[in-house]
Design a protein around this motif. Structure first.
Motif, PDB file in Angstrom:
ATOM      1  N   MET A   1       0.913  -0.880   0.478  1.00 11.94           N
ATOM      2  CA  MET A   1       0.106  -0.007   0.041  1.00 11.94           C
ATOM      3  C   MET A   1       1.300   1.009  -0.171  1.00 11.94           C
ATOM      4  SD  MET A   1      -2.804  -1.126   0.001  1.00 11.94           S
ATOM      5  CE  MET A   1      -4.087   0.509   0.124  1.00 11.94           C
ATOM      6  N   GLY A   2       0.185   2.602  -1.088  1.00 12.38           N
ATOM      7  CA  GLY A   2       0.990   3.422  -0.492  1.00 12.38           C
ATOM      8  C   GLY A   2      -0.140   4.677  -0.700  1.00 12.38           C
TER       9      GLY A   2
ATOM     10  N   THR B   1       4.197   9.043   9.483  1.00  7.91           N
ATOM     11  CA  THR B   1       4.135   7.558   9.379  1.00  7.91           C
ATOM     12  C   THR B   1       3.222   6.851   9.022  1.00  7.91           C
ATOM     13  OG1 THR B   1       5.052   8.262  11.655  1.00  7.91           O
ATOM     14  CG2 THR B   1       4.505   5.806  11.008  1.00  7.91           C
ATOM     15  N   ILE B   2       3.470   5.948   8.192  1.00 10.68           N
ATOM     16  CA  ILE B   2       2.072   4.952   7.720  1.00 10.68           C
ATOM     17  C   ILE B   2       2.137   3.668   8.467  1.00 10.68           C
ATOM     18  CG2 ILE B   2       4.068   3.546   5.646  1.00 10.68           C
ATOM     19  CD1 ILE B   2       1.862   3.780   3.575  1.00 10.68           C
TER      20      ILE B   2
ATOM     21  N   VAL C   1      -5.863   0.661   5.928  1.00 10.96           N
ATOM     22  CA  VAL C   1      -4.280   1.897   5.322  1.00 10.96           C
ATOM     23  C   VAL C   1      -4.413   3.227   6.873  1.00 10.96           C
ATOM     24  CG1 VAL C   1      -2.269   2.335   4.177  1.00 10.96           C
ATOM     25  CG2 VAL C   1      -3.595   0.367   4.010  1.00 10.96           C
ATOM     26  N   TYR C   2      -3.127   3.193   7.164  1.00 10.46           N
ATOM     27  CA  TYR C   2      -3.329   5.220   7.558  1.00 10.46           C
ATOM     28  C   TYR C   2      -2.020   5.373   7.398  1.00 10.46           C
ATOM     29  CZ  TYR C   2      -6.473   2.661  10.151  1.00 10.46           C
ATOM     30  OH  TYR C   2      -7.646   1.934  11.814  1.00 10.46           O
ATOM     31  N   LEU C   3      -2.068   7.220   7.956  1.00 11.24           N
ATOM     32  CA  LEU C   3      -1.078   7.966   7.312  1.00 11.24           C
ATOM     33  C   LEU C   3      -1.173   8.856   8.403  1.00 11.24           C
ATOM     34  CD1 LEU C   3       1.324   8.800   5.517  1.00 11.24           C
ATOM     35  CD2 LEU C   3       0.131  10.659   4.325  1.00 11.24           C
TER      36      LEU C   3
ATOM     37  N   ALA D   1       5.057   7.309   1.383  1.00 14.85           N
ATOM     38  CA  ALA D   1       5.345   6.822   1.944  1.00 14.85           C
ATOM     39  C   ALA D   1       4.387   4.988   1.378  1.00 14.85           C
ATOM     40  CB  ALA D   1       4.441   6.771   3.297  1.00 14.85           C
ATOM     41  N   GLY D   2       4.749   4.489   1.715  1.00 18.44           N
ATOM     42  CA  GLY D   2       4.525   2.606   1.254  1.00 18.44           C
ATOM     43  C   GLY D   2       4.710   2.010   2.263  1.00 18.44           C
TER      44      GLY D   2
END
Length: 123
Positions: A34-35, A69-70, A79-81, A49-50
């Protein structure tokens, strides 16, 4: 196929924090690297980020290292950023994306994209 939805954008002051999330449906997210990408007005979409399928390894653009931070929760298919110390130059539309490659920082490798969410940072 997998569908990606990204709620969570918004307006924040410089120096502030924001957390983006990306929820998947259709297929389990654990199948994909995931990116997060972003695109500012007049600029190309760029890698931010990935994270690997298990979450064990991450990559970041130099411009966000130490601030973003991913992470991922495969059980929640999300998925979070986490974005800290935001700067006006972080203003962009942020996209999450999924690829069947084991690792990729190149947008051309990504098969699925969310619709994007606007992040605005005021100075």
């Amino acid at each position: 196929q997998v569908q990606l939805v990204e709620p969570g954008g918004g307006l924040v002051q410089a120096g502030g924090s924001l957390r983006l999330s990306c929820a998947a449906s259709g297929r389990t997210l654990s199948r994909y690297f995931m990116g997060w990408f972003r695109q500012a007005p007049g600029k190309e979409r760029e890698f931010v980020a990935g994270i690997t399928r298990s979450g064990g390894n991450t990559d970041y653009a130099d411009s966000v290292k130490g601030r973003f931070t991913i992470s991922r929760d495969n059980a929640k298919n999300t998925v979070y950023l986490q974005m800290n110390s935001l700067k006006p130059e972080d203003k962009a539309v942020y996209y999450c994306a999924a690829t069947t490659w084991l690792v990729s920082l190149s947008r051309s490798a990504y098969n699925y994209w969310g619709q994007g969410t606007q992040v605005t940072v005021s100075s």
